[in-house]
Design a protein around this motif. Structure first.
Motif, PDB file in Angstrom:
ATOM      1  N   GLU A  83       0.857  -1.187   0.000  1.00 49.18           N
ATOM      2  CA  GLU A  83       0.000   0.000   0.000  1.00 49.18           C
ATOM      3  C   GLU A  83       0.889   1.232   0.000  1.00 49.18           C
ATOM      4  N   HIS A  84       0.506   2.240  -0.768  1.00 50.98           N
ATOM      5  CA  HIS A  84       1.313   3.455  -0.865  1.00 50.98           C
ATOM      6  C   HIS A  84       0.386   4.657  -0.990  1.00 50.98           C
ATOM      7  N   THR A  85       0.795   5.785  -0.403  1.00 53.29           N
ATOM      8  CA  THR A  85       0.041   7.024  -0.497  1.00 53.29           C
ATOM      9  C   THR A  85       0.889   8.087  -1.176  1.00 53.29           C
ATOM     10  N   PHE A  86       0.328   8.728  -2.200  1.00 54.83           N
ATOM     11  CA  PHE A  86       0.978   9.849  -2.879  1.00 54.83           C
ATOM     12  C   PHE A  86       0.457  11.156  -2.287  1.00 54.83           C
ATOM     13  N   TYR A  87       1.358  12.143  -2.158  1.00 51.65           N
ATOM     14  CA  TYR A  87       0.992  13.371  -1.450  1.00 51.65           C
ATOM     15  C   TYR A  87       0.955  14.617  -2.320  1.00 51.65           C
ATOM     16  N   GLN A  88       1.415  14.533  -3.541  1.00 52.02           N
ATOM     17  CA  GLN A  88       1.383  15.713  -4.405  1.00 52.02           C
ATOM     18  C   GLN A  88      -0.061  15.982  -4.830  1.00 52.02           C
ATOM     19  N   ASN A  89      -0.550  17.199  -4.550  1.00 54.52           N
ATOM     20  CA  ASN A  89      -1.938  17.524  -4.827  1.00 54.52           C
ATOM     21  C   ASN A  89      -2.230  17.529  -6.323  1.00 54.52           C
ATOM     22  N   GLY A  90      -3.487  17.259  -6.663  1.00 53.52           N
ATOM     23  CA  GLY A  90      -3.902  17.215  -8.049  1.00 53.52           C
ATOM     24  C   GLY A  90      -3.773  15.819  -8.619  1.00 53.52           C
ATOM     25  N   THR A  91      -3.938  15.711  -9.940  1.00 51.56           N
ATOM     26  CA  THR A  91      -3.796  14.443 -10.646  1.00 51.56           C
ATOM     27  C   THR A  91      -2.419  14.384 -11.284  1.00 51.56           C
ATOM     28  N   ASN A  92      -1.642  13.388 -10.912  1.00 51.95           N
ATOM     29  CA  ASN A  92      -0.267  13.273 -11.371  1.00 51.95           C
ATOM     30  C   ASN A  92       0.017  11.841 -11.816  1.00 51.95           C
ATOM     31  N   ALA A 205     -10.528   1.153  17.301  1.00 47.73           N
ATOM     32  CA  ALA A 205      -9.225   0.928  16.693  1.00 47.73           C
ATOM     33  C   ALA A 205      -9.268   1.407  15.245  1.00 47.73           C
ATOM     34  N   PHE A 206      -8.141   1.880  14.741  1.00 48.38           N
ATOM     35  CA  PHE A 206      -8.120   2.471  13.412  1.00 48.38           C
ATOM     36  C   PHE A 206      -6.744   2.290  12.782  1.00 48.38           C
ATOM     37  N   THR A 207      -6.709   2.331  11.462  1.00 44.95           N
ATOM     38  CA  THR A 207      -5.468   2.297  10.702  1.00 44.95           C
ATOM     39  C   THR A 207      -5.392   3.570   9.877  1.00 44.95           C
ATOM     40  N   TYR A 208      -4.390   4.374  10.124  1.00 47.30           N
ATOM     41  CA  TYR A 208      -4.148   5.646   9.446  1.00 47.30           C
ATOM     42  C   TYR A 208      -5.177   6.697   9.885  1.00 47.30           C
ATOM     43  N   GLY A 209      -4.763   7.945   9.848  1.00 43.67           N
ATOM     44  CA  GLY A 209      -5.650   9.042  10.180  1.00 43.67           C
ATOM     45  C   GLY A 209      -4.912  10.161  10.873  1.00 43.67           C
ATOM     46  N   ARG A 210      -5.679  11.135  11.325  1.00 39.02           N
ATOM     47  CA  ARG A 210      -5.157  12.259  12.095  1.00 39.02           C
ATOM     48  C   ARG A 210      -5.806  12.235  13.473  1.00 39.02           C
ATOM     49  N   HIS A 300      -2.886  23.057  24.627  1.00 41.40           N
ATOM     50  CA  HIS A 300      -2.149  22.873  23.377  1.00 41.40           C
ATOM     51  C   HIS A 300      -2.756  21.678  22.663  1.00 41.40           C
ATOM     52  N   ILE A 301      -2.603  21.652  21.337  1.00 40.85           N
ATOM     53  CA  ILE A 301      -3.120  20.545  20.543  1.00 40.85           C
ATOM     54  C   ILE A 301      -1.966  19.611  20.209  1.00 40.85           C
ATOM     55  N   TYR A 302      -2.071  18.388  20.698  1.00 45.29           N
ATOM     56  CA  TYR A 302      -1.085  17.348  20.440  1.00 45.29           C
ATOM     57  C   TYR A 302      -1.683  16.430  19.366  1.00 45.29           C
ATOM     58  N   SER A 303      -0.997  16.295  18.244  1.00 42.69           N
ATOM     59  CA  SER A 303      -1.615  15.609  17.115  1.00 42.69           C
ATOM     60  C   SER A 303      -0.639  14.687  16.408  1.00 42.69           C
ATOM     61  N   MET A 304      -1.221  13.804  15.593  1.00 41.29           N
ATOM     62  CA  MET A 304      -0.464  12.853  14.783  1.00 41.29           C
ATOM     63  C   MET A 304      -1.150  12.721  13.437  1.00 41.29           C
ATOM     64  N   GLU A 305      -0.356  12.683  12.359  1.00 40.71           N
ATOM     65  CA  GLU A 305      -0.845  12.346  11.028  1.00 40.71           C
ATOM     66  C   GLU A 305      -0.128  11.076  10.586  1.00 40.71           C
ATOM     67  N   TRP A 306      -0.925  10.051  10.297  1.00 44.00           N
ATOM     68  CA  TRP A 306      -0.380   8.697  10.096  1.00 44.00           C
ATOM     69  C   TRP A 306      -0.937   8.119   8.809  1.00 44.00           C
ATOM     70  N   ASP A 307      -0.049   7.650   7.954  1.00 43.15           N
ATOM     71  CA  ASP A 307      -0.473   6.945   6.745  1.00 43.15           C
ATOM     72  C   ASP A 307       0.564   5.892   6.397  1.00 43.15           C
ATOM     73  N   PRO A 324       9.525   7.517   8.969  1.00 43.81           N
ATOM     74  CA  PRO A 324       9.098   6.813   7.757  1.00 43.81           C
ATOM     75  C   PRO A 324       8.375   5.526   8.124  1.00 43.81           C
ATOM     76  N   ASN A 325       7.285   5.247   7.439  1.00 48.44           N
ATOM     77  CA  ASN A 325       6.527   4.025   7.686  1.00 48.44           C
ATOM     78  C   ASN A 325       6.795   3.047   6.552  1.00 48.44           C
ATOM     79  N   THR A 326       7.223   1.846   6.897  1.00 48.38           N
ATOM     80  CA  THR A 326       7.577   0.841   5.901  1.00 48.38           C
ATOM     81  C   THR A 326       6.904  -0.476   6.244  1.00 48.38           C
ATOM     82  N   SER A 327       6.975  -1.417   5.315  1.00 45.60           N
ATOM     83  CA  SER A 327       6.252  -2.680   5.482  1.00 45.60           C
ATOM     84  C   SER A 327       6.819  -3.551   6.596  1.00 45.60           C
ATOM     85  N   ASN A 328       8.044  -3.283   7.055  1.00 45.02           N
ATOM     86  CA  ASN A 328       8.628  -4.081   8.136  1.00 45.02           C
ATOM     87  C   ASN A 328       8.307  -3.505   9.509  1.00 45.02           C
ATOM     88  N   LYS A 329       7.503  -2.437   9.565  1.00 35.76           N
ATOM     89  CA  LYS A 329       7.091  -1.859  10.843  1.00 35.76           C
ATOM     90  C   LYS A 329       5.625  -2.210  11.107  1.00 35.76           C
TER      91      LYS A 329
END
Length: 369
Positions: A83-92, A205-210, A300-307, A324-329
């Motif tokens: 699984e992979h997530t692309f971050y550049q906005n728009g269609t690329n 329980a959840f996988t990925y999110g803010r 204060h707002i303590y936050s995490m963005e996870w993908d 960095p998140n990789t398949s071995n983690k």
């Protein structure tokens, strides 16, 4: 979640094929690759804006696979999935290379071009929240008290408290959740401690999110507040998810410390990650810290963005650490959130003799996907 196989849209096409071994008896053959854009359909052929793709490869005589996204490093996968997530906005348009390897190391590979849509409105859907508007005990449909010590009557890391499910230690009032650490003799299951506090786990329980938690931290030396997660597959005693689904121990379950504060430095906070490598089971950790002005007197707002690519932790708008998140983690599976205050121990340190009580105050908890 709707997944549309882009092979049906003719968006993927083979650009090359090669072999690293002339021994055709062991060289993989018939490499088939499906690249699915999450949320794709006839109206949104390039995905739902999350930028996520799910890749599945299979081949005859293959025992392992590897992937390269753009100019990145090769990512190994025995299962042939990624699984992979692309971050550049728009269609690329992006290039994806897939390898299939035999036991002898011979291989074939193919290259694909894929168009992916990414919107900056990621993490826009609220999937869990508690605004703490109802006075009394925390909402039992959302929170689980973890009170059973796993280590023969004691908690991890040399902590000095018993956790309880009493309103003395955790309650909602005036629109906030209070987790109160107190100095008092308290016995549980034959073990007597000099301090009490509370540890609350989400029943979600959840996988990925803010994750966003708006909070004030205790100011007294010796207190160790934390906002963190564990993998829902952990087999820790007394843990709501571990009781139901526990299959691995720590650190193979993975731990994300969105915020911790030591007992001796109340002017900064820590973000730290602990995990066991899924291939070698070797313990790994990494993290950072940042200054926080008036953490006990102001929210204060303590936050995490996870993908699937990374995990980023913040205090307000300040990035604390990016892992960095990789398949071995173990950070591509479900986790649940924990709020607690420990006393003493590795990060609590010495507790003043005149300590009586202090409070971790939480205005809200919100999880977006």
């Amino acid at each position: 979640m709707s997944i549309f196989n882009i092979s049906l849209l003719s968006l993927l096409f083979a650009l090359s094929c090669s072999s690293g071994d002339s021994d055709t008896a062991t060289t993989p053959s018939n490499l088939t690759v499906d690249i699915a854009l999450v949320g794709a359909n006839e109206n949104n052929p390039n995905g739902d804006g999350s930028g996520r793709v799910e890749i599945t490869a299979s081949a005859n005589n293959a025992v392992r696979y590897a992937f390269r996204i753009g100019n990145g490093d090769q990512i190994e996968s025995e299962s042939g999935t990624l699984e992979h997530t692309f971050y550049q906005n728009g269609t690329n348009t992006y290039n994806i290379v897939v390898w299939a390897y035999s036991q002898s190391g011979s291989f074939i590979n193919e290259s694909y071009a894929v168009e992916v849509y990414r919107s900056d409105e990621a993490f826009a859907t609220l999937v869990f929240s508690d605004e703490f508007e109802s006075a009394g005990r925390p909402d039992g449909d959302k929170w689980h008290y973890q009170i059973i010590p796993p280590n023969n009557g004691s908690w991890h890391n040399g902590e000095l408290q018993h956790y309880t499910d009493r309103e003395d230690n955790s309650f909602v009032s005036d629109g906030t959740l209070k987790i109160k650490a107190k100095k008092e003799q308290y016995s549980y299951n034959g073990s007597t401690k000099e301090y009490t506090s509370a540890r609350l786990n989400t029943k979600f329980a959840f996988t990925y999110g803010r994750v966003e938690v708006r909070a004030k931290l205790p100011s007294t030396a010796g207190t160790w507040p934390a906002i963190w997660t564990l993998g829902a597959n952990v087999n820790e005693t007394g843990n709501y998810f571990g009781d139901q689904y526990g299959s691995v121990g720590w650190p193979l379950c993975g731990e994300i410390d969105i915020m911790e504060q030591t007992g001796w430095d109340k002017n900064s906070t820590i973000s730290h990650f602990h995990w066991g490598d899924l291939n070698t089971e070797e313990y790994m950790d990494d993290g950072g810290e940042t200054a926080v002005a008036n953490a006990s007197g102001e929210y204060h707002i303590y936050s995490m963005e996870w993908d699937g690519n990374s995990i980023k932790t913040y205090v307000d708008d300040t990035l604390v650490f990016e892992l960095p998140n990789t398949s071995n983690k173990p950070f591509n599976e479900e986790h649940y959130l924990i709020l607690n205050v420990a006393i003493g121990g590795n990060l609590g340190g010495d507790v003043p003799t005149n300590f009586t009580e202090d409070t971790f105050e939480i205005d809200y908890v919100r999880i977006y996907q």
